[in-house]
Design an enzyme around this catalytic site. Structure first.
Site, PDB file in Angstrom:
ATOM      1  N   GLU A 252      22.145   5.722  37.396  1.00 46.73           N
ATOM      2  CA  GLU A 252      21.644   7.007  36.933  1.00 46.73           C
ATOM      3  C   GLU A 252      22.701   7.785  36.129  1.00 46.73           C
ATOM      4  O   GLU A 252      23.824   7.979  36.597  1.00 46.73           O
ATOM      5  CB  GLU A 252      21.166   7.821  38.141  1.00 46.73           C
ATOM      6  CG  GLU A 252      20.637   9.199  37.820  1.00 46.73           C
ATOM      7  CD  GLU A 252      19.472   9.195  36.846  1.00 46.73           C
ATOM      8  OE1 GLU A 252      18.528   8.407  37.044  1.00 46.73           O
ATOM      9  OE2 GLU A 252      19.518   9.961  35.875  1.00 46.73           O
ATOM     10  N   THR A 294      14.865   7.870  32.578  1.00 49.16           N
ATOM     11  CA  THR A 294      15.020   6.594  33.289  1.00 49.16           C
ATOM     12  C   THR A 294      13.875   5.637  32.956  1.00 49.16           C
ATOM     13  O   THR A 294      14.099   4.445  32.732  1.00 49.16           O
ATOM     14  CB  THR A 294      15.014   6.803  34.821  1.00 49.16           C
ATOM     15  OG1 THR A 294      15.934   7.818  35.157  1.00 49.16           O
ATOM     16  CG2 THR A 294      15.387   5.526  35.541  1.00 49.16           C
ATOM     17  N   HIS A 409      22.444  12.268  39.466  1.00 49.25           N
ATOM     18  CA  HIS A 409      21.419  12.885  38.626  1.00 49.25           C
ATOM     19  C   HIS A 409      21.730  14.369  38.500  1.00 49.25           C
ATOM     20  O   HIS A 409      22.219  14.971  39.445  1.00 49.25           O
ATOM     21  CB  HIS A 409      20.039  12.696  39.276  1.00 49.25           C
ATOM     22  CG  HIS A 409      18.897  13.016  38.357  1.00 49.25           C
ATOM     23  ND1 HIS A 409      18.574  14.306  38.004  1.00 49.25           N
ATOM     24  CD2 HIS A 409      18.017  12.214  37.723  1.00 49.25           C
ATOM     25  CE1 HIS A 409      17.541  14.269  37.187  1.00 49.25           C
ATOM     26  NE2 HIS A 409      17.182  13.018  36.993  1.00 49.25           N
ATOM     27  N   HIS A 469      20.880   6.433  30.811  1.00 45.82           N
ATOM     28  CA  HIS A 469      20.860   7.374  29.682  1.00 45.82           C
ATOM     29  C   HIS A 469      22.015   8.351  29.875  1.00 45.82           C
ATOM     30  O   HIS A 469      22.714   8.274  30.884  1.00 45.82           O
ATOM     31  CB  HIS A 469      19.535   8.131  29.609  1.00 45.82           C
ATOM     32  CG  HIS A 469      19.113   8.720  30.932  1.00 45.82           C
ATOM     33  ND1 HIS A 469      19.711   9.825  31.478  1.00 45.82           N
ATOM     34  CD2 HIS A 469      18.203   8.309  31.852  1.00 45.82           C
ATOM     35  CE1 HIS A 469      19.166  10.095  32.649  1.00 45.82           C
ATOM     36  NE2 HIS A 469      18.247   9.180  32.919  1.00 45.82           N
TER      37      HIS A 469
HETATM   38  C1  GP9 Z   1      13.455   9.688  39.239  1.00 49.68           C
HETATM   39  C2  GP9 Z   1      14.664   9.071  38.649  1.00 49.68           C
HETATM   40  C3  GP9 Z   1      15.385  10.032  37.776  1.00 49.68           C
HETATM   41  O1  GP9 Z   1      12.658   8.811  39.925  1.00 49.68           O
HETATM   42  O2  GP9 Z   1      14.328   7.935  37.969  1.00 49.68           O
HETATM   43  O3  GP9 Z   1      14.636  10.402  36.725  1.00 49.68           O
HETATM   44  P1  GP9 Z   1      15.200  10.845  35.307  1.00 49.68           P
HETATM   45  O4  GP9 Z   1      15.067  12.340  35.257  1.00 49.68           O
HETATM   46  O5  GP9 Z   1      16.606  10.395  35.170  1.00 49.68           O
HETATM   47  O6  GP9 Z   1      14.310  10.162  34.349  1.00 49.68           O
HETATM   48 MN    MN Z   2      17.775   8.721  34.944  1.00 49.29          MN
END
Ligand code: GP9
Ligand code: MN
Length: 636
Positions: A252, A294, A409, A469
């Protein structure tokens, strides 16, 4: 009687009763997570806003019709809510049009529908009974021939309420409609009825674009791919991991700038830094995601197609025909699964995963999530990996398993006891905290590798790690510039879109690979290593180990990176030096003549820029038109 005494028009009474009921449903039946006061407020307001919007239409009708309208609106509205309730009891999700017409789901629901209906549910219809009674028995007293002024007033109030609701929702979750990342978010913010209207609109638009496609578009796209993307070369590494498990970890928000870098004199990612020495590490690897975050990175990896310029393709085109990795690996005898401790409906993953052929999705319900083991978005990465291992050990081999981490995140919160690195000190709280959560992820990966080793899975697997990302947006350029000790230009912004990409094959020597690469290349590369022939595929990426490769990486906004150039915001840069090659500074303001070095022909980025536009457009056409339903991947 009731409304007479209080002198409330029936449509207002009906709105209040219906609003209260909807709110009770949201709050106590649907498991909607509320993270702050603003969300509580929006959730409280929206049931009344939607109810008033519809019931207030009655003021435009004749007194007699008013009663009929209010009666049936209350009944139909309640039925819609009730269907959602029953559906939710089974799927913990909200109805979408495609799901409603999706055979398997309906069948699932059909068999168990009786067990989903409970006697106390009758209470749910209480207000309908009250409204029917009043509208029948008290009709003469309650029907009002509203004056035009009052009618316009009712309409104005309902539109203002709706606008207010939407504005609050937009503040709480910017770009709610464009991003449409989660049904729960939509319901939470605009209510279940507006959500259904939105869903219908989205569905019709998608359907229309599909309807106009007939497959005639494919040959042109096919020949573009044939000429510009495909290569018949096979590297020495073809099939090197044949029959091995494929473990893919989506890291992440991890960007490359933290790799082999320090904070307060300490390595930020000691584990990953060491792993470079034992892996193929791609140091110029770019994410190519857009609004779908993601999920876009997942889409790129599974399909080697580009995500969409707006919206999340997982959401808007989750039902298309694809030729995705899980399906291909499934055909090659792999058991395919995803591990991610979040709601299954987030990013519409449940629908998309099913569609692209995943056998199993271990979502939040597969994990023990407690107050102590979670932070921010949910289960912390360390317990996430720990708890996943038992599942991983029990599934058939060879497997393809994707792990999606969560702790790193935004807003990068971490408790004191989990932090093993001091915060950074800048004007950006986001960047300051980022280093700590990155370090936490690094540690969780180290633990995961150890667990794989002790469980005996390690030797039979290849492990791929990829940043999904960016984590730090250009909004934090000032703090980022301070950390990197340079002023962040658009060129640097592109360079900051690099994310780490590791292919770790136990027993293989490590190598740092500098060629320009991106998420679009993952699918062909992994299939190549696993020795899976896939010659009819339509992909926009190429195997990273073959020499004969397409020579640019396109970002979703049309910027690109080639071996020589970086193009962004209408400027062409030298990739190595970062120097602007076009347009040249001193001539930028002058009225350039035909001969000037600043005409388009002098722009060395133009040929690739044209290709990038073409390619992104072809990929979009495939998705909007659902063109793969016309294409035979098994021909020849
Ligand atoms: C949520 C995780 C994070 O399930 O994949 O989401 P993002 O905001 O990074 O797309
Ligand atoms: Mn993500």
């Amino acid at each position: 009687m009731l409304s007479k005494r209080f002198n409330i028009p029936l449509y207002i009474l009906a709105s209040i009763l219906f609003g209260v009921k909807t709110y009770i449903l949201y709050r106590f039946v649907f498991n909607i997570s509320l993270d702050n006061m603003m969300q509580e407020l929006i959730l409280f307001i929206n049931p009344f806003v939607s109810a008033f919007l519809v019931f207030a239409i009655s003021v435009w009708l004749s007194p007699k019709r008013q009663m009929t309208f209010i009666r049936y609106t209350s009944l139909i509205g309640t039925l819609v809510l009730y269907f959602n309730l029953v559906f939710y009891r089974n799927f913990a999700d909200f109805i979408t049009i495609p799901v409603l017409f999706q055979g398997s789901n309906a069948a699932d629901l059909g068999s168990s529908v009786l067990s989903l209906i409970h006697v106390p549910d009758l209470l749910f219809f209480l207000d309908v009974v009250i409204i029917w009674y009043l509208s029948k028995r008290q009709a003469p007293a309650m029907s009002v021939a509203y004056k035009k002024r009052n009618r316009v007033m009712a309409l104005t109030v309902s539109l203002l309420l709706l606008a207010g609701n939407f504005i609050l929702a937009e503040i709480e979750r910017p770009q709610l409609f464009q991003r449409t990342f989660d049904r729960e978010y939509l319901v939470k913010n605009i209510g279940v009825f507006n959500y259904h209207i939105y869903d219908i609109a989205l569905h019709s638009k998608t359907k229309a674009q599909r309807v106009f496609a007939d497959g005639n578009e494919m040959p042109e796209i096919e020949s573009y791919v044939e000429e510009n993307v495909k290569s018949d070369d096979k590297s020495d590494l073809f099939g090197i991991a044949e029959g091995k498990n494929l473990i893919f970890v989506s890291m992440e928000s991890l960007q490359s700038f933290v790799i082999n870098n320090t904070l307060h004199g300490e390595e930020i990612t000691p584990f990953l830094n060491d792993l470079i020495g034992e892996s193929f590490y791609f140091e110029n690897f770019y994410h190519q995601t857009a609004q779908g975050k993601t999920s876009d990175s997942e889409f790129l990896v599974e399909n080697s197609l580009y995500p969409l310029p707006r919206g999340a393709v997982f959401f808007t085109h989750g039902q298309n025909e694809y030729n995705a990795m899980p399906e291909l690996l499934g055909e090659a005898g792999y058991y395919t699964s995803v591990f991610h401790a979040n709601n299954k409906s987030f990013w519409n993953r449940d629908v998309m995963y099913d569609n692209i052929g995943y056998d199993e999705f271990y979502d939040v319900d597969s994990y023990q999530v407690t107050e102590e083991n979670s932070i921010g978005w949910g289960l912390k990465d360390k317990p996430f990996f720990e708890q996943s291992l038992k599942y991983l050990q029990s599934i058939p081999q060879p497997f393809y398993s994707k792990f999606i981490t969560l702790t790193n995140h935004y807003p990068f919160d971490l408790s004191e006891e989990d932090a093993t690195l001091d915060k950074y000190d800048s004007n950006s709280k986001t960047l300051n905290q980022y280093f700590q959560t990155v370090r936490y992820m690094d540690e969780s990966l180290k633990d995961f590798f150890d667990q794989l080793k002790t469980s005996g899975l390690y030797e039979d697997s290849i492990i791929v790690l990829m940043g999904d990302h960016y984590g730090i947006s250009d909004f934090h350029n000032k703090a980022m510039g301070m950390y990197l000790d340079k002023e962040i230009t658009p060129y640097d912004e592109v360079q900051l879109q690099r994310v780490p990409f590791f292919i770790h094959i136990p027993g293989e020597e490590g190598k740092v690979i500098s060629k320009v690469s991106g998420q679009i290349d993952v699918k062909p590369t992994l299939l190549h290593l696993l020795g899976i022939e896939n010659s009819n595929d339509i992909t926009f990426g190429t195997d990273l180990f073959t020499e004969d490769r397409k020579d640019f990486i396109a970002l979703r906004d049309g910027s690109f990176i080639s071996e020589e150039y970086i193009y962004t915001e209408e400027k062409c840069y030298d990739r190595q030096s970062g120097e602007v090659l076009y347009p040249l500074e001193e001539e930028a303001d002058s009225t350039a003549s035909e001969e000037s070095s600043n005409n388009e022909e002098a722009n060395m980025c133009t040929p690739i820029k044209d290709k990038v536009e073409k390619e992104l457009n072809y990929s979009d056409q495939i998705i909007y038109g659902d063109l793969f339903r016309f294409y035979n991947f098994d021909k020849k």
